[in-house]
Design an enzyme around this catalytic site. Structure first.
Site, short mmCIF file in Angstrom:
data_model
loop_
_atom_site.label_atom_id
_atom_site.label_comp_id
_atom_site.label_asym_id
_atom_site.label_seq_id
_atom_site.Cartn_x
_atom_site.Cartn_y
_atom_site.Cartn_z
N GLY A 1 8.27 -2.10 4.73
CA GLY A 1 8.68 -1.11 5.71
C GLY A 1 7.93 0.18 5.43
O GLY A 1 7.73 0.56 4.27
N GLY B 1 10.07 -7.98 13.56
CA GLY B 1 9.05 -7.17 12.88
C GLY B 1 8.92 -7.47 11.39
O GLY B 1 8.26 -6.74 10.66
N ARG C 1 -9.59 6.32 12.46
CA ARG C 1 -10.70 5.52 12.94
C ARG C 1 -11.29 6.11 14.23
O ARG C 1 -12.47 6.24 14.37
CB ARG C 1 -10.26 4.07 13.16
CG ARG C 1 -11.46 3.12 13.06
CD ARG C 1 -11.08 1.67 13.21
NE ARG C 1 -9.87 1.33 12.44
CZ ARG C 1 -9.26 0.16 12.53
NH1 ARG C 1 -9.72 -0.78 13.34
NH2 ARG C 1 -8.18 -0.09 11.82
N GLY D 1 0.96 6.26 6.53
CA GLY D 1 0.16 7.47 6.56
C GLY D 1 0.87 8.61 7.27
O GLY D 1 0.90 9.75 6.80
N THR E 1 1.90 3.77 9.96
CA THR E 1 3.29 4.12 9.65
C THR E 1 3.41 4.87 8.32
O THR E 1 4.02 5.94 8.25
CB THR E 1 4.15 2.84 9.54
OG1 THR E 1 3.70 1.90 10.51
CG2 THR E 1 5.61 3.16 9.77
N LYS F 1 0.19 -10.26 -5.36
CA LYS F 1 1.12 -9.38 -6.08
C LYS F 1 1.36 -9.88 -7.50
O LYS F 1 1.47 -9.10 -8.45
CB LYS F 1 2.44 -9.29 -5.31
CG LYS F 1 2.28 -8.50 -4.01
CD LYS F 1 3.45 -8.71 -3.07
CE LYS F 1 3.27 -7.91 -1.78
NZ LYS F 1 4.24 -8.32 -0.75
N LEU G 1 -6.38 8.81 3.94
CA LEU G 1 -7.22 7.90 4.71
C LEU G 1 -6.30 6.94 5.44
O LEU G 1 -5.63 6.12 4.82
CB LEU G 1 -8.15 7.11 3.77
CG LEU G 1 -8.95 7.95 2.75
CD1 LEU G 1 -9.89 7.03 1.95
CD2 LEU G 1 -9.74 9.04 3.45
#
EC number: 1.1.1.3
Lengths: 434, 434
Positions: free
Chosen positions: A304, A189, A49, A19, A17, A207, A13
């Site tokens: 990343g 980034g 999507r 996926g 990046t 977390k 799903l």
């Protein structure tokens, strides 16, 4: 679910990046993964999507109907990489109820709904794994959940947000401001356009909720993790820290005492010789203290797409292996509900600094406030600056509540100019939990 | 094996430090362990060599007939803590053939018979786990085997022998000799009366064989791991290292190139800024480099009964959980037999030092030998010492075979006095494998 014959079928799903990297592994390295699993594995479908062509992926595998994909009934493992609460939550729930095991990197969802999702997985007898949700590729959840399952974990201290670590690291190296370092992180980034979730400490808090649950085998609502971010940290704080032999980092801590568990996130002064001081740039580092194992340190890239895909694939291989052996090993439900200890009761050392009028009797007034609240001082440093002086004090161990009162008391003194700044100091190693 | 009804039954073989700690957990913390497992667990028996009373253990559980204990047929997990080859090997085999899963801390046995034991476990459909065999409580085998199972591991570099790390660390701090540091290690319990297995590098080699197999999913005979120890390292080597910004440590490496895999153990110069340089005392530290995950560092106590018991209990809880879910997840068999690349082909940088007569033309003769074998030089340092000079050279990357020839060539030069010493330099991070 009874496995149907044939290869293990994996549904993805999301095709961002992580996926795309996961799909690439499932198609390009299927033989290698199958060997690791002990049975053939194949990509059964990818939900996206908007309809589009995915490079290297058979178009018949691509669908926009994620719900239909997870309800097919012949999927062994669903890999959820959409993120956010809905529709991720419904899709994962449907997948498990249809008999599929689930891998997810969805930190927000696990932090807020993890206890319920464990319960559903347990009831359905399917696997649920989310190593990628904390510290990217650094394997820390599995060690907590499995390797240390027979030990007693006392404390977990971690740098679990790469964005804030990058920003603070950059401020330390360059002497620049928070805003300047944030812009650089965005340019490279390491920070999103809206960095609120990271710089507020909320991401790290999610977390820490996940880590605390697995470390202490207890339910712990995300709302009970108190957090403070780094937006107020300035070059002056960094310089102060350096002068004292410290570096400032955003630290998440969870610990267990006989009074209960606590999980929290806030900036801390870390002594330069402490292993967490060496966690640079956007890296993550986690120090686990356990009764028998002693201190264990885990360190690596915290984020990343490529690193995260490593953790996702590791979970995928494990859940697939479990499916080959039987119906799949469901995650343990949290077997305890330990009491929560409020942050106010947590003790530690503090660095407190302020500007004061440079006249006789000021130090005595200031130290009287500490004494009044039972907070004793380890060191006091005073530096004259013309009509003002700067005072920097380090306390012995004191509770958060006592220090909060001290700061209110100091702020009320006429000789104190401007804001009183305080920052916690990460304990010497082996310091008692508390 | 179909599980019989009732609690999970655990049999312990051996009652030394680790065994006693494990027994204490199984009796004193049974409720906590049962909660983690999801089913009640009990100590079903302990096999000891000579009949004796064990503190806190019901006498009826103690037996001297280990074989009868593991063949009972109602044991879920056998924990082997005897060590050595026999009778450990037969007992483990019998246990698996009777349907029990096996936890062992037996590094020597796993290193030499691991491939066969995986095969038996797979055939019987039982679990086999041995996290305690490498790096004590530091969870590294499970991350390699599971967390990184979907990634591609390129290199594992580790300090996996606490005794030699303690000795070299002590020599570095005190400037003393190998013998002096060894005696101190023995006095403090970090080295055995006969330290041969540790100081020869053989112990680290066994661990590297285990790590390489799991990292690269390949069979790798222990005999193919070349190793060199630390007995020849003297204060002069340590001083040389320090002068160059290095620290000497005994390092195990395994890596994979398109030409095959190699695993080796030898002393190395580690740059002070490298994460492994910070592994002090008897600690262990392991750096894993994987394609997607990047660099992951694991660090903690490498040995000690308490730390080892943490790893044993973690394995025990995991195998018990598997038994609750089904027959148990057997370990994967090694799915490949990758070619072995001989050490002679492994490339790296070297530090080469020797005493030479201090006269014109010597440097030219020495550098001609390097050139003859295609080894180029990065730095040359010469220090006059009266009629002699000391030469210290650092090479660019060269194969072990080429450097071996260079050293033979140097030793044959009349201007070279005494032994030519060489030591490998641990690559800069991100240096290519090879």
């Amino acid at each position: 679910m009874k496995r149907t014959a044939g290869p293990l079928r994996v549904a993805l799903l999301g095709h961002g990046t992580v996926g795309a990297e996961t799909a690439r592994a499932l198609t390009g390295r299927a033989a290698e993964l199958s060997a690791r699993i002990g049975a053939p594995v194949e990509l059964a479908g990818i939900a996206v999507r908007r309809p589009r062509t995915l490079p290297g992926i058979d178009g018949s595998l691509v669908t926009t109907d994620a719900h239909a994909l997870v309800s097919r009934g012949d999927i062994d493992v669903v890999v959820e990489l959409i993120g956010g609460m809905e529709p991720a939550r419904s899709l994962i729930t449907t997948a498990m109820e249809t008999g599929a095991s689930v891998v997810t990197a969805n930190k927000a969802l696990i932090a807020s709904e993890g206890v319920d999702l464990h319960h559903i997985a347990r009831k359905q007898g399917v696997g649920l794994a989310y190593e990628a949700a904390v510290a990217g590729a650094v394997p820390v959840l599995r060690p907590l959940r499995q390797s240390l399952a027979g030990d007693r974990i006392q404390r977990v201290t971690g740098i679990v947000n790469g964005t804030t670590n990058f920003i603070l690291d950059r401020m330390t190296r360059s002497g620049g401001t928070f805003q300047g370092a944030l812009h650089e992180a965005q340019r490279l980034g390491y920070a999103e356009a809206d960095p609120t979730g990271d710089v507020s400490g909320a991401d790290a808090a999610a977390k820490m909720a996940i880590l605390a649950r697995l470390a202490f085998d207890t339910e712990l609502p995300i709302e009970r993790v108190q957090f403070e971010g780094i937006t107020h940290i300035g070059p002056g704080d960094i310089a102060h820290a350096e002068a004292g032999g410290y570096v400032i980092k955003l630290v998440g801590t969870c610990d267990r005492t006989p009074d209960g568990v606590n999980a929290r996130v806030h900036p801390m002064l870390i002594p330069l010789e402490h292993p967490l001081a060496g966690v640079r740039g956007a890296d993550n580092g986690i120090l686990v203290e356990a009764r028998a194992a002693g201190e264990l340190m885990f360190h690596g890239a915290g984020a990343g797409g490529l690193a995260t895909s490593s953790a996702v694939l590791g979970d995928l291989v494990e859940l697939c292996r479990d499916r080959v052996a039987g119906p799949g090993t469901a995650p343990a439900e949290f077997s305890q509900v330990l009491p929560l200890r409020p942050l106010a009761q947590v003790a530690g050392r503090y660095h407190v600094s302020m500007f004061v009028t440079d006249e006789p009797g000021v130090l005595s007034q200031v130290s009287a406030v500490f004494a009044e609240h039972g907070v004793s001082l380890e060191t006091v440093r005073q530096e004259g600056l013309g009509p003002q002086a700067q005072l920097a004090l380090v306390t012995h161990r004191a509770t958060d509540a006592a220090v909060t009162e001290v700061i209110a008391g100091l702020a009320a003194l006429p000789c104190v100019l401007g804001t009183v700044r305080s920052i916690r100091i990460l304990g010497h190693r082996k310091e008692p939990v508390g």
